[in-house]
Design a protein around this motif. Structure first.
Motif, PDB file in Angstrom:
ATOM      1  N   LEU A  25       0.840  -1.192   0.000  1.00  0.00           N
ATOM      2  CA  LEU A  25       0.000   0.000   0.000  1.00  0.00           C
ATOM      3  C   LEU A  25       0.876   1.243   0.000  1.00  0.00           C
ATOM      4  N   GLU A  29      -2.902   5.385  -0.224  1.00  0.00           N
ATOM      5  CA  GLU A  29      -3.901   4.310  -0.167  1.00  0.00           C
ATOM      6  C   GLU A  29      -4.306   4.007   1.272  1.00  0.00           C
ATOM      7  N   GLU A  32      -6.455   6.871   2.513  1.00  0.00           N
ATOM      8  CA  GLU A  32      -7.812   6.800   1.990  1.00  0.00           C
ATOM      9  C   GLU A  32      -8.653   5.813   2.801  1.00  0.00           C
TER      10      GLU A  32
END
Length: 115
Positions: A25, A29, A32
């Motif tokens: 990741l 990411e 989020e």
């Protein structure tokens, strides 16, 4: 006491970075997934940001970890063994059944090996 605080935030940040990269990741990411920003995750990972327990819990959930993995003060003792890291990453993506199956296979391989 300031150095203890810095040490704790640094350890937690290193663990977050370790598990985030293990799961492929990016900071954005992960951010989020927890409703934050990549720059905030970066500050946490560098130990520059105080972080609330609720945020650590969100991060742990996003990384599919038990929160105590991040709160434990030990630095990952296996970081110097990249193959073990890869195995842990692979196993962490599996169901408990498959993890147990893999354990039994490895146990069989290493306890019955012929030299």
């Amino acid at each position: 006491m300031k150095s203890l605080k810095l040490e704790t935030t640094t350890i937690i940040g290193k663990k977050i970075r370790y598990y985030r990269t293990l799961r492929n990741l990016t900071q954005d990411e992960l951010a989020e997934r927890i409703g934050s920003t990549g720059s905030y995750i970066g500050r946490i990972e560098r130990g520059e940001q105080n972080v609330k327990l609720a945020t650590i819990e969100k991060i742990a959930t996003a990384l599919d970890l038990n929160v105590f993995v991040l709160l434990n003060q030990d630095i990952e003792p296996l970081q110097e063994y990249p193959w073990i890291q890869k195995i842990i990453g692979l196993l962490s993506e599996q169901s408990e059944y498959n993890q147990q199956k893999a354990f039994h296979i490895l146990k069989e391989v290493f306890t019955n090996r012929v030299e």
